[in-house]
Design a protein around this motif. Structure first.
Motif, PDB file in Angstrom:
ATOM      1  N   ASP A 195       0.862  -1.185   0.000  1.00  0.00           N
ATOM      2  CA  ASP A 195       0.000   0.000   0.000  1.00  0.00           C
ATOM      3  C   ASP A 195       0.894   1.229   0.000  1.00  0.00           C
ATOM      4  N   LEU A 196       0.383   2.301  -0.601  1.00  0.00           N
ATOM      5  CA  LEU A 196       1.124   3.553  -0.533  1.00  0.00           C
ATOM      6  C   LEU A 196       1.235   3.996   0.922  1.00  0.00           C
ATOM      7  N   ALA A 197       2.414   4.387   1.319  1.00  0.00           N
ATOM      8  CA  ALA A 197       2.643   4.771   2.711  1.00  0.00           C
ATOM      9  C   ALA A 197       1.973   6.109   3.007  1.00  0.00           C
ATOM     10  N   PRO A 198       1.462   6.288   4.211  1.00  0.00           N
ATOM     11  CA  PRO A 198       0.886   7.588   4.575  1.00  0.00           C
ATOM     12  C   PRO A 198       1.970   8.653   4.697  1.00  0.00           C
ATOM     13  N   GLU A 199       1.522   9.879   4.887  1.00  0.00           N
ATOM     14  CA  GLU A 199       2.469  10.954   5.149  1.00  0.00           C
ATOM     15  C   GLU A 199       3.202  10.684   6.460  1.00  0.00           C
ATOM     16  N   PRO A 200       4.398  11.234   6.616  1.00  0.00           N
ATOM     17  CA  PRO A 200       5.162  10.960   7.849  1.00  0.00           C
ATOM     18  C   PRO A 200       4.401  11.288   9.124  1.00  0.00           C
ATOM     19  N   ASN A 201       3.665  12.399   9.136  1.00  0.00           N
ATOM     20  CA  ASN A 201       2.911  12.772  10.334  1.00  0.00           C
ATOM     21  C   ASN A 201       1.609  11.995  10.478  1.00  0.00           C
ATOM     22  N   ASP A 202       1.269  11.226   9.459  1.00  0.00           N
ATOM     23  CA  ASP A 202       0.002  10.499   9.463  1.00  0.00           C
ATOM     24  C   ASP A 202       0.166   9.032   9.847  1.00  0.00           C
ATOM     25  N   VAL A 203       1.387   8.552   9.941  1.00  0.00           N
ATOM     26  CA  VAL A 203       1.612   7.134  10.226  1.00  0.00           C
ATOM     27  C   VAL A 203       1.177   6.815  11.654  1.00  0.00           C
ATOM     28  N   TYR A 204       0.384   5.771  11.793  1.00  0.00           N
ATOM     29  CA  TYR A 204      -0.042   5.298  13.117  1.00  0.00           C
ATOM     30  C   TYR A 204       0.846   4.110  13.477  1.00  0.00           C
ATOM     31  N   TRP A 205       1.926   4.393  14.182  1.00  0.00           N
ATOM     32  CA  TRP A 205       2.984   3.412  14.388  1.00  0.00           C
ATOM     33  C   TRP A 205       2.538   2.219  15.220  1.00  0.00           C
ATOM     34  N   SER A 206       1.562   2.393  16.066  1.00  0.00           N
ATOM     35  CA  SER A 206       1.154   1.293  16.948  1.00  0.00           C
ATOM     36  C   SER A 206       0.567   0.112  16.188  1.00  0.00           C
ATOM     37  N   ASN A 207       0.059   0.354  14.971  1.00  0.00           N
ATOM     38  CA  ASN A 207      -0.571  -0.724  14.210  1.00  0.00           C
ATOM     39  C   ASN A 207       0.276  -1.228  13.054  1.00  0.00           C
ATOM     40  N   ILE A 208       1.443  -0.646  12.857  1.00  0.00           N
ATOM     41  CA  ILE A 208       2.268  -1.073  11.727  1.00  0.00           C
ATOM     42  C   ILE A 208       2.738  -2.512  11.908  1.00  0.00           C
ATOM     43  N   TRP A 209       3.054  -2.887  13.143  1.00  0.00           N
ATOM     44  CA  TRP A 209       3.637  -4.209  13.382  1.00  0.00           C
ATOM     45  C   TRP A 209       2.598  -5.319  13.461  1.00  0.00           C
ATOM     46  N   LEU A 210       1.302  -4.992  13.383  1.00  0.00           N
ATOM     47  CA  LEU A 210       0.269  -6.025  13.491  1.00  0.00           C
ATOM     48  C   LEU A 210       0.361  -7.002  12.319  1.00  0.00           C
ATOM     49  N   PRO A 211       0.231  -8.295  12.560  1.00  0.00           N
ATOM     50  CA  PRO A 211       0.244  -9.272  11.453  1.00  0.00           C
ATOM     51  C   PRO A 211      -0.920  -9.026  10.499  1.00  0.00           C
ATOM     52  N   TYR A 212      -0.634  -9.084   9.211  1.00  0.00           N
ATOM     53  CA  TYR A 212      -1.668  -8.775   8.226  1.00  0.00           C
ATOM     54  C   TYR A 212      -2.798  -9.802   8.256  1.00  0.00           C
ATOM     55  N   GLY A 298      -6.962  -1.899  13.187  1.00  0.00           N
ATOM     56  CA  GLY A 298      -5.599  -1.981  12.681  1.00  0.00           C
ATOM     57  C   GLY A 298      -5.281  -1.046  11.544  1.00  0.00           C
ATOM     58  N   PRO A 299      -5.780   0.199  11.524  1.00  0.00           N
ATOM     59  CA  PRO A 299      -5.416   1.118  10.437  1.00  0.00           C
ATOM     60  C   PRO A 299      -3.953   1.535  10.542  1.00  0.00           C
ATOM     61  N   ILE A 300      -3.363   1.861   9.415  1.00  0.00           N
ATOM     62  CA  ILE A 300      -1.946   2.217   9.394  1.00  0.00           C
ATOM     63  C   ILE A 300      -1.725   3.719   9.448  1.00  0.00           C
ATOM     64  N   SER A 301      -2.794   4.502   9.480  1.00  0.00           N
ATOM     65  CA  SER A 301      -2.648   5.956   9.500  1.00  0.00           C
ATOM     66  C   SER A 301      -3.710   6.563  10.400  1.00  0.00           C
ATOM     67  N   HIS A 302      -3.404   7.749  10.916  1.00  0.00           N
ATOM     68  CA  HIS A 302      -4.373   8.469  11.736  1.00  0.00           C
ATOM     69  C   HIS A 302      -5.602   8.865  10.914  1.00  0.00           C
TER      70      HIS A 302
END
Length: 548
Positions: A195-212, A298-302
Motif C-alpha cells: 500500500d502507498l505509505a501515509p504521510e510521515p505525520n500520518d503514520v499510526y505506528w502502533s498498528n504497523i507491526w500487526l500481522p496482516y 488496525g489502520p496504518i494511518s491516523h
C-alpha cells in the motif's frame, strides 16, 4: 383538491431531487478537480515515493530485511531504491528508553545553576483547601553518593529489536511506487501486501507491526462490537423518546400518572426540551467508543482511523437518532413497526410529522448549542483549567488539536438527512436547519483557519462519505413520499415516484463509475508528470529519513 395537493408534493419532490443531484454532481466534479490539482502541484514528500509492505514471509534462513531486498531487487529492479524494516519495540526497551530520557532531564537539571538557599513554599491546595509544602532542595553535601552507577548505554543492557513482517520500501519515482502499490505481488494475496505509505505525520505506528492475517479478524470483531453497541443504545433512546410522548407512556406504565398532573410548563419542559438534552449527553460517549473500535481494526494511518470512526458514528446517528426516534417511544410499537417491512414507507409517512418537534429541538440542542460550544472551545478551556490549576501541571503551549472530523462530519450529514426527509412532510424544520448551516459555515471556517492545525492532508477522501450519505437521504425521502402517496390512495403519484428513485440510483452509479475511482487511487498521468519535475528524485533521497 386532495389529488391536486398530492401532485404539488410530487412536483416539489422532483424539484428537490433534481436540484440536489445537479449540485451534488457539480460539487463532486469540483472536488475531484481539486484533488487532481493537489496531486499535480503537491510538494514532493517521502510518502509519495514510499510503499508500506506487510505480510512479509519469515524464514529461518534469512532475515526480513534480506527477503525484502531480494524480492524488490528481483521484481522492481528499475525503480527500487532501498528499504527500512519496521521493528517491534518490547516493554523492556520502552522502559530503557524512558529511563534514558529521565537521565537526560536530570543531567540538564544538574548542569543549571540552582539557588541552594531556596525555602519551602506554602500554598493552598485547589481541591481541599489545606496547606501543602513544596519540595525542598537538599544541600549538595547531604546527597548520599551512589555506590555504583548503571550505564544505560551498556551493551549488556541493549536488547535487539524484534523484526516485524512489515517494511517501508522506497522507490526512485512516484510512478514506481504507485505501480508497486497497485500490483498484486504474489499469488497469495495475504503475502507481500503493498500500500502507498501515509504521510510521515500520518503514520499510526502502533498498528504497523500487526500481522496482516490478523486484520480481517479484527475487522469482524469490531463490526460485531459496533452492532452490539448500537443495539444496546436502543434502551436509553427508547426511554428518551418515551419522555416526549408521556400520554402513550402512561398507558404502558400506569405509575407515571403523577407526572401528567404537574404544572403545564413542567410537562412541556419534560416532553419538549429534556429528551433531546438527555440524548445529547448520551451521544457524547459514542465518538470515543467508535474511535476505539476503529483503532482496534488496525489502520496504518491516523486519517484512516478517523475516517473509519466517522463512518461508524454516522451509521450510529442515522440508526439511533433518526430511525429509532421516528417510531413510537415504546419498545412494543417499535417491534410492531419492524414486523411488517412492506409497510415501512407508510409507517414512516405516519410518524415523521409527529416527530418534527423533537427533531427541531434536537437541531437547537445538538446544532446551535454545539456551534457555540465549538466556538468557545468549552472542553478545551475546562481541560486546561484542571490541568493548570488543579493538577498543577505546566501548560503545554506547543499542543494544537486537529479538527475532529469523526464527530463534526456525521453531525452535519445527519442534519442534512433530517432536512431532506422532513422537507416534504414537516417543512417547519427547514428554517432552523438553514440558520444552522449558515452559522456552521462561519464557525467551522474560522476554526479550520485559526484554531485547528492540519497535521496531514486527507486529499478529499471524506467526500465519498458525504456523497453516499446525500444519495441515501434522497432515496429515503423518495421512499417516504411513496408511502405518503400510498397512504393518501394516489397510485398515479406513487407511480411517478418510482422512476425518480430509479433515476437517483442510476445517477449514483454514474458518479461512482466516473468520479469515485479518482478518490481510491492516483492517476498515473499525474504521477508521470510529477516525475518530470526537476529534483524529484533528489528530494526523495533527502527526505527518506523523515519517515523513519
Amino acid at each position: 383538491m386532495l389529488v391536486f395537493r398530492l401532485w404539488v408534493h410530487c412536483l416539489v419532490l422532483y424539484i428537490i431531487s433534481g436540484v440536489a443531484c445537479i449540485l451534488l454532481y457539480l460539487e463532486f466534479r469540483h472536488i475531484a478537480r481539486l484533488r487532481l490539482l493537489h496531486l499535480k502541484r503537491a510538494t514532493p514528500n517521502p510518502g509519495q515515493f514510499t510503499v508500506l509492505v506487510r505480510g512479509i514471509p519469515k524464514t529461518k534462513k534469512e532475515s526480513c530485511s534480506s527477503a525484502v531486498d531480494d524480492f524488490f531487487t528481483k521484481y522492481h529492479a528499475s525503480s527500487y531504491l532501498f528499504h527500512q524494516i519496521v521493528y517491534k519495540t518490547g516493554k523492556v526497551q520502552k522502559i530503557m528508553t524512558g529511563a534514558k530520557k529521565a537521565c537526560r532531564k536530570l543531567k540538564n537539571f544538574t548542569d543549571t545553576t540552582v539557588d541552594q538557599s531556596c525555602k519551602a513554599i506554602t500554598y493552598r491546595c485547589c481541591l481541599c483547601g489545606a496547606s501543602s509544602n513544596s519540595f525542598q532542595l537538599l544541600p549538595t553535601d547531604e546527597v548520599v553518593p551512589s555506590k555504583g552507577k548503571v550505564d544505560l548505554d551498556d551493551s549488556s543492557l541493549n536488547i535487539d529489536n524484534e523484526e516485524c513482517a512489515a517494511a517501508f520500501v522506497f522507490f526512485k519515482t512516484r510512478y514506481g511506487a504507485l505501480v508497486a502499490s497497485d500490483v498484486l505481488q504474489t499469488s497469495n494475496p495475504t503475502k507481500w501486501v503493498t500500500d502507498l505509505a501515509p504521510e510521515p505525520n500520518d503514520v499510526y505506528w502502533s498498528n504497523i507491526w500487526l500481522p496482516y492475517k490478523q486484520l480481517w479478524i479484527r475487522r469482524i470483531a469490531t463490526l460485531l462490537g459496533s452492532v452490539v453497541f448500537m443495539l444496546l443504545f436502543l434502551a436509553p433512546v427508547t426511554f428518551i423518546n418515551g419522555l416526549s410522548q408521556l400520554d402513550q407512556l402512561q398507558k404502558r406504565l400506569p405509575f407515571l400518572n403523577g407526572i401528567l398532573k404537574q404544572p403545564h410548563h413542567l410537562v412541556q419542559l419534560i416532553t419538549g426540551y429534556l429528551p433531546s438534552v438527555i440524548l445529547q449527553i448520551f451521544l457524547y460517549t459514542v465518538a470515543p467508543i467508535m474511535m476505539l473500535f476503529s483503532t482496534l481494526e488496525g489502520p496504518i494511518s491516523h486519517s484512516e482511523r478517523k475516517r473509519s470512526a466517522c463512518c461508524k458514528v454516522l451509521y450510529f446517528l442515522i440508526w439511533n437518532v433518526f430511525f429509532v426516534n421516528v417510531v413510537s417511544g415504546t419498545v412494543l410499537k417499535q417491534l410492531d413497526f419492524f414486523s411488517s417491512p412492506k409497510d415501512i414507507p407508510v409507517q414512516l409517512a405516519k410518524v415523521i410529522p409527529g416527530q418534527a418537534s423533537f427533531f427541531i429541538t434536537y437541531v437547537l440542542t445538538s446544532g446551535w448549542a454545539s456551534l457555540s460550544s465549538e466556538l468557545m472551545q468549552l472542553f478545551g478551556l475546562i481541560y486546561n483549567f484542571i490541568r493548570k490549576y488543579v493538577l498543577r501541571m505546566k501548560e503545554d503551549t506547543e499542543f494544537v488539536p486537529s479538527f475532529p472530523y469523526h464527530t463534526e462530519v456525521p453531525k452535519v450529514l445527519l442534519f442534512g438527512l433530517l432536512g431532506f426527509t422532513c422537507s416534504v412532510l414537516a417543512p417547519l424544520i427547514l428554517p432552523f436547519l438553514l440558520v444552522y448551516f449558515f452559522l456552521g459555515y462561519v464557525v467551522y471556517r474560522n476554526q479550520l483557519l485559526n484554531v485547528y492545525r492540519t497535521r496531514y492532508d486527507t486529499g478529499g477522501l471524506y467526500w465519498p462519505i458525504i456523497h453516499n450519505t446525500v444519495i441515501f437521504s434522497l432515496v429515503l425521502t423518495q421512499i417516504i413520499c411513496l408511502g405518503v402517496f400510498g397512504l393518501k390512495v394516489s397510485p398515479v403519484a406513487a407511480g411517478f415516484t418510482i422512476p425518480l428513485i430509479i433515476f437517483t440510483l442510476l445517477f449514483n452509479q454514474y458518479c461512482r463509475t466516473r468520479l469515485l475511482p479518482l478518490f481510491s487511487t492516483f492517476p498515473a498521468q499525474h504521477k508521470l508528470w510529477n516525475n518530470s519535475r526537476p529534483g524529484a528524485e533528489l528530494y526523495c533521497h533527502l527526505l527518506t529519513g523523515e519517515l523513519l
